[in-house]
Scaffold this active site. Structure first.
Site, PDB file in Angstrom:
ATOM      1  N   HIS A 242       0.879  -1.173   0.000  1.00 31.22           N
ATOM      2  CA  HIS A 242       0.000   0.000   0.000  1.00 31.22           C
ATOM      3  C   HIS A 242       0.917   1.224   0.000  1.00 31.22           C
ATOM      4  CE1 HIS A 242      -2.253  -3.009   2.425  1.00 31.22           C
ATOM      5  NE2 HIS A 242      -3.349  -2.468   1.940  1.00 31.22           N
TER       6      HIS A 242
ATOM      7  N   ASP B 215       2.419   2.047   3.345  1.00 33.11           N
ATOM      8  CA  ASP B 215       3.387   1.098   3.919  1.00 33.11           C
ATOM      9  C   ASP B 215       4.813   1.545   3.634  1.00 33.11           C
ATOM     10  OD1 ASP B 215       1.123  -0.498   4.205  1.00 33.11           O
ATOM     11  OD2 ASP B 215       1.588  -1.728   2.443  1.00 33.11           O
TER      12      ASP B 215
ATOM     13  N   GLU C 121     -10.739  -6.772  -4.199  1.00 32.64           N
ATOM     14  CA  GLU C 121     -10.557  -7.805  -3.167  1.00 32.64           C
ATOM     15  C   GLU C 121     -11.781  -7.843  -2.260  1.00 32.64           C
ATOM     16  OE1 GLU C 121      -6.683  -7.765  -1.303  1.00 32.64           O
ATOM     17  OE2 GLU C 121      -7.526  -8.533   0.554  1.00 32.64           O
TER      18      GLU C 121
ATOM     19  N   GLU D 174      -8.977 -13.705  -0.958  1.00 32.24           N
ATOM     20  CA  GLU D 174      -8.140 -13.957   0.237  1.00 32.24           C
ATOM     21  C   GLU D 174      -8.767 -15.034   1.108  1.00 32.24           C
ATOM     22  OE1 GLU D 174      -6.429 -10.567   2.099  1.00 32.24           O
ATOM     23  OE2 GLU D 174      -6.663 -11.390   4.114  1.00 32.24           O
TER      24      GLU D 174
ATOM     25  N   HIS E 271     -10.695 -13.869   4.217  1.00 37.82           N
ATOM     26  CA  HIS E 271     -11.902 -13.122   3.835  1.00 37.82           C
ATOM     27  C   HIS E 271     -13.006 -14.093   3.418  1.00 37.82           C
ATOM     28  CE1 HIS E 271      -9.393  -9.272   2.731  1.00 37.82           C
ATOM     29  NE2 HIS E 271      -9.213  -9.681   3.971  1.00 37.82           N
TER      30      HIS E 271
ATOM     31  N   ASP F  80      -4.693 -13.655  -2.159  1.00 34.75           N
ATOM     32  CA  ASP F  80      -3.981 -13.287  -0.945  1.00 34.75           C
ATOM     33  C   ASP F  80      -3.983 -14.522  -0.057  1.00 34.75           C
ATOM     34  OD1 ASP F  80      -3.377 -10.755  -1.726  1.00 34.75           O
ATOM     35  OD2 ASP F  80      -4.505  -9.734  -0.143  1.00 34.75           O
TER      36      ASP F  80
ATOM     37  N   ASP G 151     -10.359 -11.418  11.295  1.00 34.72           N
ATOM     38  CA  ASP G 151      -9.376 -11.603  10.227  1.00 34.72           C
ATOM     39  C   ASP G 151      -7.983 -11.747  10.845  1.00 34.72           C
ATOM     40  OD1 ASP G 151      -8.459 -11.646   7.631  1.00 34.72           O
ATOM     41  OD2 ASP G 151      -8.470  -9.470   7.386  1.00 34.72           O
TER      42      ASP G 151
ATOM     43  N   ASP H 238      -5.370 -13.373   9.607  1.00 40.15           N
ATOM     44  CA  ASP H 238      -4.278 -13.312   8.615  1.00 40.15           C
ATOM     45  C   ASP H 238      -3.101 -14.213   8.969  1.00 40.15           C
ATOM     46  OD1 ASP H 238      -5.614 -11.528   7.007  1.00 40.15           O
ATOM     47  OD2 ASP H 238      -4.521  -9.763   7.693  1.00 40.15           O
TER      48      ASP H 238
END
Ligand code: XUL
Ligand code: CO
Length: 436
Positions: A99, A102, A230, A266, A269, A294, A305, A307
């Protein structure tokens, strides 16, 4: 400067290796179904989880020990580029994703943010040229800053819509500068908190307007990455418009975006939406919209989430079947949108976690290829749908029947129709034999 002096380039050493800093299944040059593993898997590393996230959670402070903090935010940002490329090279990852926020500090003004982005993307460009590592996708973060409290493209505030457009324009300029192969839109705050004060039609029309502006600008600057949406059902908003693959496809078709847009799916998700990951890939694949994935996994006992790095071979095998059925995922890839657990705070965990993820997907690829070689699932499906191969079924498939002709057929055929057992438990048990 070398940030990980104790980590050598990670090599494939095979399943018997006891070296934690080695791949045991991911052998980049091994050929499967005519392509190397590296070509099939197109692994990418996520800047945000690897370089930026600090291990804090809603109940606790940062835990991550990271060797790249400098005197100023810009110095830290420069150090991060250096450290990130060391990680990419040592993991032999061909791609990365980020992003805008980031990689560079936002500063106090949009001009300052853009200028910081220019400085950092110059450095990234040099590193890409030096290493041959490529940009899978970048995106604009239109959800963290307080200005996006009510959304970005879907905001009730036109100034926020305009600001989002400016960040997307810059994102596309960066994509062109770095040769990005895809460009992602994840609408973290494109949803609603309450329908009582929401004009859903206006908000969705405006999101589509923003996407059309992105297509037009890409055409204008002569840079056409594959655009990806996404899906995610919720978090941070209570209800996100791009709920899942099917909902997002309906949006893409309603606004006639299908020539430029596909889906970035993802794992976590999918499960938040009440689907398996392979369900989401299947929905996308059969609609010619499987763009990229993802890679991560959630925790069945937690409703958010998380991750996590993918370690579940059953899931990755089913995901890789979809990717192989799709004839691959290029120009998309497998991006590790995965973060180390808060307790894995050592810098070296960034390597150990990615090695686990790479190996889990490599196992999935090998298992999926074996299943396809044996025609295990394709034979099973062919048998299950055999009634459409001949007789009345073949006529239905050829669109030769109608309600009247089928009534006539059924009156003759009678009500005593025979169905066959699925033996699904046996199928699942045999599937386990293929897990690598
Ligand atoms: C959030 C998420 C994002 C997108 C890019 O859940 O997955 O990091 O991948 O904005
Ligand atoms: Co993601």
């Amino acid at each position: 400067m070398v940030y990980f002096p104790n980590v050598e380039k990670i090599q494939y050493e095979g399943v018997d290796s006891q070296n934690p800093f080695a791949f045991r299944h991911y052998n980049p040059e091994e050929v499967i179904e005519g392509k190397t593993m590296k070509e099939h898997l197109r692994f990418a590393i996520a800047y945000w989880h690897t370089m930026t996230q600090d291990g804090s959670d809603p109940f606790g402070n940062p835990t991550n020990q990271r060797p790249w903090f400098g005197e100023t935010p810009l110095e830290t940002a420069k150090n991060r580029v250096e450290a990130f490329f060391e990680i990419l090279v040592k993991l032999d990852a061909p791609y990365f994703c980020f992003h805008d926020i980031d990689i560079a500090p936002e500063g106090d003004t949009l001009e300052e943010f853009f200028s910081n982005l220019d400085i950092i993307t110059d450095l990234i460009k040099e590193k890409m040229a030096e290493t041959g590592i490529k940009l899978l996708w970048n995106t604009a973060n239109l959800f963290s800053n307080p200005r996006f409290v009510n959304g970005a493209g879907s905001s009730n505030n036109a100034d926020v819509f305009a600001y989002s457009a400016a960040q997307i324009k810059k994102g596309l300029d960066i994509s062109k500068k770095l040769g990005g192969e895809n460009y992602v839109f994840w609408g973290g705050r494109e949803g609603y908190e309450s329908l009582l004060n929401t004009d859903m039609a206006l908000e969705q029309d405006n999101i589509a307007r923003l996407f059309k502006m992105a297509i037009a600008y890409g055409e204008k600057i002569g840079h056409k990455p594959q655009f990806l949406i996404e899906p995610k059902p919720k978090e941070p908003t209570k209800h996100q418009y791009d709920f899942d693959a099917a909902t997002t496809l309906a949006f893409i078709l309603k606004y006639n975006l299908q020539d430029d847009f596909k889906l970035n799916l993802e794992g976590n998700h999918a499960t938040l939406a009440g689907h398996t990951f392979e369900h989401e890939l299947t929905v996308a694949r059969i609609n010619d919209a499987l763009g990229s994935i993802d890679a991560n996994q959630g925790d069945v006992l937690l409703g958010w989430d998380t991750d996590e790095f993918p370690t579940n071979v059953f899931d990755t095998t089913l995901v890789m079947i979809e990717i192989l059925e799709n004839n691959g995922i290029a120009p998309g890839g497998i991006n590790f949108d995965s973060k180390v657990r808060r307790s894995s705070f050592a810098p070296e965990d960034l390597f150990l976690a990615h090695i686990a993820g790479f190996d889990t997907y490599a196992r999935g690829l090998k298992g999926a290829a074996a299943i396809r070689a044996d025609k295990f699932l394709s034979d099973l499906k062919a048998k299950r749908y055999a009634s459409y191969e001949t007789g009345i079924g073949a006529n239905i498939m050829a669109d030769k029947e109608d309600l009247e002709s089928l009534t006539e057929y059924s009156l003759k055929n009678g009500a005593a129709i025979t169905n066959e057992s699925s033996h699904i438990e046996l199928v699942k048990s045999h599937l386990n034999d293929y897990l690598v």
